[in-house]
Design a protein around this motif. Structure first.
Motif, PDB file in Angstrom:
ATOM      1  N   THR A 487      32.595  20.284 -12.380  1.00 31.87           N
ATOM      2  CA  THR A 487      33.996  20.331 -11.959  1.00 31.87           C
ATOM      3  C   THR A 487      34.110  20.747 -10.501  1.00 31.87           C
ATOM      4  O   THR A 487      35.077  20.425  -9.830  1.00 31.87           O
ATOM      5  N   THR A 488      33.099  21.485 -10.013  1.00 32.93           N
ATOM      6  CA  THR A 488      33.164  21.942  -8.627  1.00 32.93           C
ATOM      7  C   THR A 488      32.632  20.897  -7.660  1.00 32.93           C
ATOM      8  O   THR A 488      32.790  21.042  -6.453  1.00 32.93           O
ATOM      9  N   LEU A 489      31.988  19.866  -8.204  1.00 26.82           N
ATOM     10  CA  LEU A 489      31.367  18.861  -7.350  1.00 26.82           C
ATOM     11  C   LEU A 489      32.418  18.069  -6.575  1.00 26.82           C
ATOM     12  O   LEU A 489      33.443  17.688  -7.125  1.00 26.82           O
ATOM     13  N   LYS A 490      32.124  17.811  -5.304  1.00 19.54           N
ATOM     14  CA  LYS A 490      33.095  17.061  -4.507  1.00 19.54           C
ATOM     15  C   LYS A 490      32.991  15.569  -4.763  1.00 19.54           C
ATOM     16  O   LYS A 490      33.965  14.856  -4.672  1.00 19.54           O
ATOM     17  N   THR A 491      31.781  15.108  -5.071  1.00 19.00           N
ATOM     18  CA  THR A 491      31.645  13.674  -5.295  1.00 19.00           C
ATOM     19  C   THR A 491      32.271  13.297  -6.624  1.00 19.00           C
ATOM     20  O   THR A 491      32.364  14.091  -7.546  1.00 19.00           O
ATOM     21  N   THR A 492      32.694  12.035  -6.693  1.00 19.22           N
ATOM     22  CA  THR A 492      33.357  11.602  -7.915  1.00 19.22           C
ATOM     23  C   THR A 492      32.416  10.774  -8.781  1.00 19.22           C
ATOM     24  O   THR A 492      32.839  10.242  -9.800  1.00 19.22           O
ATOM     25  N   ARG A 495      32.207  11.386 -12.456  1.00 20.88           N
ATOM     26  CA  ARG A 495      33.414  11.124 -13.245  1.00 20.88           C
ATOM     27  C   ARG A 495      33.573   9.650 -13.592  1.00 20.88           C
ATOM     28  O   ARG A 495      34.460   9.268 -14.330  1.00 20.88           O
ATOM     29  N   THR A 514      42.245  17.162 -12.426  1.00 24.58           N
ATOM     30  CA  THR A 514      40.935  17.803 -12.206  1.00 24.58           C
ATOM     31  C   THR A 514      39.867  17.458 -13.238  1.00 24.58           C
ATOM     32  O   THR A 514      38.753  17.170 -12.848  1.00 24.58           O
TER      33      THR A 514
END
Lengths: 1147, 279
Positions: A487-492, A495, A514
């Motif tokens: 959840t803290t990762l900036k890359t998507t 997801r 989020t």
């Protein structure tokens, strides 16, 4: 295509609940992974996960002499021989009851934990003396409801109802302090599969490192795992990385290999190169690695193991008498490829890992995607639970060892043969050490562990299984999280919805915002394997099919050999041509009764490709895998396929997708890829896709029927729709899962028309008469708990008693009865007494006040006694009922992500009407449709209308219609037959003038949900009120009667409008207006002080009440100014840093 | 059209009259009058309905307010509703015989194994004129609640006279069908047609009683609707014809009060503002 209401069947189930089967068995299956994984802890007997765990923990060997002393002294061997978890029972000290069983409903009502007594059999032996044993309790272990340790196990509706449960109770959760908690499913890397990775973080580990590596997660029988990573160094060397007690270690792979088995360099070379002598990339690196290893100056297996043992003796702290070689073996056993039993197997797999790593570096194969379900499995609640228990048990033995060595070092008397001493050793620990720790784990979701359990997170493992409505409740059990780290990762990228997820994870049912893509839901057909599959015959069978343990030289002409692995163990090698035949044959034999291969075996055949995944045959039989049923076209039987093999299989969705000679499997239904909730959206195939996502969110927020055993529930807040209806338009799954028992909406007559303007911007008009007849009437149940134990110190005798003393005021007597408890049905407004108690010491009656802002009615009062049933009651649970008829501002939604707010209750006479006198319950604006394209809602309206006219339920399962046979035509024809317009339109008349509208109006029946967001919970208003004590600005927050922030952007808009007076009012007068004295000579606001001078007039001394600047020593320039208090605060803060603020004043 | 000329008297032709519904055609009047009749039938014909419920005992699973709401919606025989006063017109302080009817409900379940249905038949009215309606002796009554053994409901209900404007429970009719111009000769509306009007738009049943347009009929843009097809379905508290008659009475009252108002407006009585009560 009409569905069925099954009203009579439901009535029958209700009147005569069955005592040997469930009404809706499919519902039970949805929760199975949770229950089965918990069951596997101690089932089958002696072979449960905990039995394996205590085997793995092994024996602690303790000596009664210090480590450095020359003689060893007496040896105490201590181990755990058995684990027993009892069903939740009353302690034997309680004599007041005939039945000792505790049932979940009692724990819910009493706000206690549903737990069973756990005990372990500790065995010990002094030197070679006799084995002594003792059963020791280790606390009350929270038990999963409906597991094999639950008193509800194997009960059916009739008995479940007797035990105050839902008739179709699914279980799968724990009860901690009366709250239902569950362990969330977690996606983790697939076990026993070597994954090729390229990560920049690998390259950042040091100078020589590259981004390349291979990784394998190895699981022991007790489901605990150890991950081994192999790194590729720039010079071609390989290092193995493992973690021990949260510390990382790197070891050259050759050292490990050589300490595993006795092998020559040539042997290693041959194993690694496997005849590919022309592949100089490979052979060069192998040669270099072997050459490089010379520097360690160790050759034989003994030498290597000794070196390894020497390095790790301190960190692993094995028994002190171990030789270095034994320590080396101990390390290899504990952390290297722990899923394999023999060193030969470990060696073989290491060669495979090196080959795969080199192949990755050479670009011959691609990296595996760790975010793809192909390379993932599921961490089941029960398994995690077992891991934690294992660690706590292992800690127990370690603590005994630590206690002895402390005694030894302190030169205390240590005698293992002394019963008293042994007893003190065994009881040194808190007797509750397992039960308490796990209750804490379930209550908070925090994992406290010194090994980290090979997991990536320490928090967020558990969630409350909320019963806002039944959809939300059941969805909890089908939801899988990717892990809070992501959840803290900036890359998507994590997801992303990947094609590999097809059929396993629902593409629709994920929240927006989020957690999007990280919180997924299993498709309703997806199963998670919990049982271990029997595969001991498979290696034999493979050999028979042409898999050889050694690489066959003559086969090499057909290209590099393919490796055949079963659960990460190398069975052998074969040619590619043979591999294809083997894979097909294995699948065929799944259905062959004479040569049975379990249905749940995953046969992943990865064919050789040009830079694709590393080829081979990978067979998986372990638990925790996701599998789903599809039709095997060969014999039209159900085949189970896993997420790894699916990628390389040819599965058709529809009949027209079948390609002769290629397709082997077919989906049973196209809706099998959807989750439960996504399946329930009517005609979701006609909607724009994001709308279906929104609906999945909103279905979980509707006010519905949370439970049918409401009387026995003590939830903090429960939402209930009093006048729910069974939907006319429902999908197949709705009936299969029996959701009619938990209705969550109303069939409303909906007209799509722009009328009166009250339906602008997603607002909707509700017919006032419909509202008065009970449309969408809801209720909230709230819990108030009064615990008199909070009023006294621990250990003090009871001195408060629930009662209404003689001193009680008559006003209290209206609400409370003589026992001090509220009367059932009484209405409470803010400030009314909730209950009263008499204080022995002060001899007065005190009350607890009802503090809610809304009027509430007392629904139930529950007296909660102490656990032993001996003391006077000190705790009551009062359930309050807050009626919530729909009011303007409440939120409603159809099942198509079309939410709206009630904007007006419009009188029936003024509502438009059709020629048959029908008046809509709800009016929505046509503008809700063009941009959102929820055509499914139109179709539902049509279907609902014809269903209502014919009195039938309509099936709205998606993908039942197609372009040639459209839903609109099907329902349109039904409507025409009933005398209505084909398109669902009707001429309508204005209710006010009676005039016919110029356009005909789309009107039909749509199932509407009332969402739990209500204005009564949201309104916020403030004129004056509490302020922040530092800035003197109004505080925020509705609960604290704070204000709504008037922020920068709002300020900008006032500036843009030139509304300076309003701006002044908002930001200054209504906020932190303050006055202060400014000395305009020196420009500061701090120096003005009240002068202490006195003046004498008529012989009387007066204080001089004027301000004087201490610096300028005059009061001449002082003036009173208005400033925001925040400015003064700023000035003080700056002053404290030695920065002076000077104000220039013009007057 | 002059509404008040004797030649243009409104006419009613009753086509169907049963115990629960009436179908008629209203002619020779204009739309506003017809719609006013419709509106009054829905919302301003006075009936009797339970308005206040006093709970002496309720041990059923249903909440007090929920049962009270259900009681309110039970249709009471309101044929003689005009014999009773509106509560606001009554001199009494709370409720008296002039303006209210008391009904009692006291049911206790003593049966083992089965639930007991509490129905509208268990309501005992103090005034035989105002009782819950039943459809013959076989009618089981309207279900209010179900009780299991030991549960009991004891309530006192005060029924009052009111109109549906205030609360839907006072509405005497379920639905009022209203139509004019089944052939759309006036072209007030526009039918959405994709292929074939005949296939997509089945004819209204009132079309049989209307005059289909001639093939060469010229559109008369001055034409006004003057044939209104009504169908009223009662919820049972009143005979359908009574609803219509009471509605007419109410309509007349309204018109006359407007007329009075108009006249009195010319010369204010005693210099005071004229009364604005249209009721």
């Amino acid at each position: 295509m009409s569905s069925k209401f099954n009203t009579l069947e439901r009535e029958k189930l209700f009147l005569n609940p069955s005592s040997n089967k469930f009404g809706y068995p499919e519902l039970q299956k949805l929760v199975k992974p949770h229950i089965d994984s918990f069951n596997s802890l101690l089932d089958p007997p002696r072979q449960g996960l905990l039995n394996f765990a205590i085997d793995d923990i092994g024996t602690q060997e303790i000596f009664d002499k210090p480590n450095n002393s020359p003689e060893r002294g007496n040896k105490l061997s201590i181990w755990i021989d058995d684990v027993i978890i009892a069903k939740p029972l009353l302690p034997e000290s309680v004599r007041l009851t005939t039945s000792r069983q505790i049932y979940p409903s009692e724990c819910r009502e009493r706000l206690t934990t549903y737990a069973g007594k756990m005990s372990i059999k500790v065995c010990w032996q002094v030197n070679d003396g006799p084995v002594l044993a003792e059963y020791r309790p280790v606390g009350m272990l929270p038990i999963m409801v409906k597991s094999n340790r639950c008193n509800l196990q194997n009960l059916y509706p009739k008995q479940l109802i007797q035990h105050k449960e839902e008739s179709e109770e699914t279980g799968g959760y724990f009860i901690i302090n009366g709250i239902e908690k569950m362990i969330r499913l977690l996606l983790i890397p697939r076990r026993h599969h070597v994954m090729a990775l390229a990560r920049s973080s690998f390259a950042n580990r040091g100078a020589n490192y590259t981004e390349y590596g291979v990784q394998i997660r190895c699981a022991k029988l007790d489901q605990t795992t150890v991950t081994n990573t192999m790194h590729y160094l720039k010079d071609g060397n390989c290092l193995i990385r493992f973690t021990w007690k949260k510390q990382e270690f790197m070891v050259p792979v050759l050292l490990i290999m050589k300490s595993l088995i006795e092998v020559t360099d040539k042997g290693i070379y041959d194993m690694l190169v496997q005849g590919e002598h022309l592949n100089t990339f490979l052979s060069d690196r192998v040669e270099f690695m072997l050459y490089n290893f010379k520097s360690y100056n160790v050759q034989s297996r003994d030498q290597c193991a000794t070196l390894l043992g020497d390095k790790f003796r301190v960190t692993f702290s094995p028994p002190s008498y171990y030789t270095n070689k034994q320590v080396g073996d101990y390390v290899l056993n504990k952390v290297i490829l722990v899923h394999l039993r023999t060193n030969k197997d470990k060696f073989n797999l290491l060669t495979f890992m090196i080959r795969k790593l080199y192949s990755l570096v050479a670009g011959e194969c691609c990296q595996d995607n760790p975010d793809s379900p192909q390379n993932q499995e599921i961490l089941l609640g029960g398994h995690l639970y077992g891991m934690i228990i294992k660690e706590k048990l292992s800690d127990y033995l370690n603590s005994i060892r630590a206690a002895v060595s402390m005694d030894v070092n302190a030169k205390k008397k240590v005698d293992f043969n002394d019963k008293k001493y042994m007893n003190s050793l065994l009881t040194k620990n808190n007797t509750e050490f397992v039960g308490q720790k796990l209750a804490y784990f379930l209550a908070t979701g925090n994992l406290i562990s010194n090994t980290g359990l090979d997991l990536m997170q320490t928090t967020g493992y558990t969630i409350i299984a909320e019963k806002i409505n039944f959809f939300r409740f059941i969805s909890h059990f089908r939801c899988v999280h990717r892990g809070s780290f992501f959840t803290t990762l900036k890359t998507t990228t994590v997801r992303k919805l990947l094609p590999e997820a097809w059929g396993f994870l629902c593409p629709v049912h994920t929240p927006d915002g989020t957690p999007c893509g990280l919180l997924n839901h299993l498709s309703h057909t997806c199963r998670v394997i919990t049982e271990t599959v029997k595969v001991n015959k498979i290696p034999e069978m493979l050999a028979e099919l042409g898999v050889s343990i050694n690489v066959l030289q003559q086969a090499l002409s057909e290209g590099p050999p393919l490796c055949v692995q079963l659960d990460g163990k190398i069975i052998g090698y074969c040619t590619n041509r043979q591999a294809k035949i083997i894979a097909n044959e294995l699948r065929r034999r799944k259905f062959d009764k004479t040569k049975p291969i379990p249905l749940d075996l995953e046969i992943g055949y990865v064919p050789p490709s040009n830079g694709g995944q590393y080829p081979g045959i990978y067979l998986f039989s372990t638990p925790s895998r996701m599998m789903r049923p599809v039709k095997y076209l060969f014999n039209n039987k159900t085949d189970m396929i896993g997420s790894f093999e699916q990628v390389y299989m040819d599965i058709a969705c529809l009949n027209e997708d079948i390609i002769k000679g290629v397709t082997t499997h077919q989906e049973f239904a196209p809706t099998n890829v959807l989750s439960i909730l996504a399946n329930l959206t009517p005609f979701s195939d006609c909607n724009q896709s994001p709308r279906n996502m929104y609906q999945c969110q909103m279905a979980k927020q509707t006010m519905g029927t949370p439970s049918t055993s409401l009387r026995y529930r003590t939830d903090n807040k429960l939402y209930r729709l009093q006048t729910g209806q069974s939907p006319i338009v429902r999908s197949g799954l709705y009936n299969t899962l029996g959701f009619d028992g938990f209705v969550s909406g109303t069939n409303a007559i909906v007209a799509v028309i722009s009328y009166t303007g009250y339906d602008m911007e997603d607002a909707m008009i509700i017919n006032k008469s419909a509202h008065e007849r009970g449309f969408a009437y809801g209720t909230i149940y709230k819990s108030e708990i009064v615990d008199l134990n909070d009023e006294r110190e621990r250990g003090e005798p009871i001195k408060h008693h629930f009662s209404l003393g003689e001193d009680a005021s008559p006003a209290w007597r209206e609400k409370l009865s003589n026992d001090g408890l509220p009367l059932i049905g009484v209405k409470l407004t803010n400030g009314d007494p909730l209950c009263a108690y008499y204080d022995d010491t002060t001899k007065v009656t005190k009350i607890k006040k009802y503090k809610g802002t809304e009027d509430a009615y007392v629904e139930e009062v529950r007296l909660i006694g102490d656990d032993a049933g001996k003391e006077e009651v000190q705790k009551v649970h009062i359930k309050l009922r807050v009626p919530r008829p729909s009011v303007i501002g409440d939120k409603f939604a159809s099942r198509h992500g079309q939410k709206g707010v009630l904007s007006q209750l419009y009188p029936q006479v003024d509502m438009p009407f059709t020629e048959s006198g029908m008046q809509p319950d709800i009016i929505i604006n046509p503008h809700a449709f063009p941009s959102r394209m929820t055509i499914g809602m139109f179709v539902e309206s049509l279907a609902g209308k014809s269903g209502a006219l014919y009195g039938v339920a309509q099936d709205c399962t998606p993908f039942k219609f197609n372009e040639n046979d459209t839903a609109v035509d099907y329902f349109g024809k039904q409507l025409v037959r009933a005398g209505y317009n084909y398109h669902g339109n009707e001429p309508m008349y204005s209710g006010i003038t009676g005039e016919e509208f110029q356009a005909d109006i789309y009107i039909g029946v749509v199932y509407y949900q009332r969402l739990r967001h209500m204005v009564s919970d949201k309104w916020q208003v403030r004129s004056t009120g509490p302020v922040h004590n530092l800035t003197m600005q109004p505080i925020g927050g509705r609960k604290k009667s704070g204000g709504i922030r008037f922020g920068e952007m709002e300020r900008d808009s006032l500036l843009a409008h030139g509304m300076s007076f309003c701006l002044q009012d908002r930001l200054m007068n209504c906020s932190d207006y303050s006055q202060c004295h400014l000395c305009s000579k020196c420009g500061t606001i701090f120096t003005a002080l009240i002068s202490k001078e006195h003046e004498t007039r008529n012989d009387v001394k007066y204080k001089k009440h004027h301000m004087i600047c201490k610096i300028c020593d005059t009061s001449k320039y002082i003036s009173l100014i208005k400033i925001p208090f925040a400015f003064r605060y700023l000035a003080t803060e700056l002053a404290s840093m030695g920065i002076k603020i000077t104000l220039e004043s013009k007057y | 059209m002059d509404l008040f000329s004797p030649a243009n008297k409104p006419e009613i032709r009753i086509q169907e009259l049963t115990g629960e519904r009436i179908r008629f055609i209203l002619t020779n009047t204009d739309l506003s009058m017809a719609n006013a009749l419709r509106r009054i039938m829905i919302s301003e014909v006075a009936t009797i309905a339970i308005d206040m419920v006093q709970f002496d005992l309720n041990t059923s699973v249903l909440a007090d307010e929920f049962i009270a709401h259900r009681l309110g919606l039970i249709p009471l025989d309101s044929t003689e509703a005009d014999k009773i006063k509106y509560p606001r017109d009554c001199n009494c302080s709370g409720a008296c015989k002039e303006c209210s009817v008391e009904l009692n409900l006291h049911v206790k379940c003593t049966e083992e194994d089965t639930t007991k249905d509490v129905t509208s038949k268990d309501l005992v009215s103090h005034d035989p004129r105002f009782t819950p309606i039943t459809e013959g002796p076989k009618d089981a009554g309207i279900l209010i609640a179900k009780l299991r053994k030991g549960q009991e409901i004891k309530v006192k209900c005060i029924a009052k006279k009111g109109v549906a404007k205030e609360h839907a429970k006072w509405s005497p009719c379920a639905a009022v069908a209203f139509e004019y111009d089944p052939f759309n000769k006036l072209r007030h509306t526009h039918y959405w047609i994709e292929e074939d009007e005949k296939k997509e738009w089945p004819q209204s049943k009132n079309a049989n009683d209307d005059f289909p347009p001639l093939d060469d009929e010229i559109f008369d843009f001055t034409a006004k609707p003057n044939r209104f097809y009504f169908e009223i379905e009662t919820i049972g508290s009143m005979k359908p014809e009574d609803i219509v008659m009471n509605a007419f009475k109410k309509l007349l009252e309204k018109i006359s009060s407007i007329q009075m108002g108009l006249h009195s407006n010319d010369v204010p009585i005693n210099g005071r503002e004229p009364t604005r009560d249209v009721f």
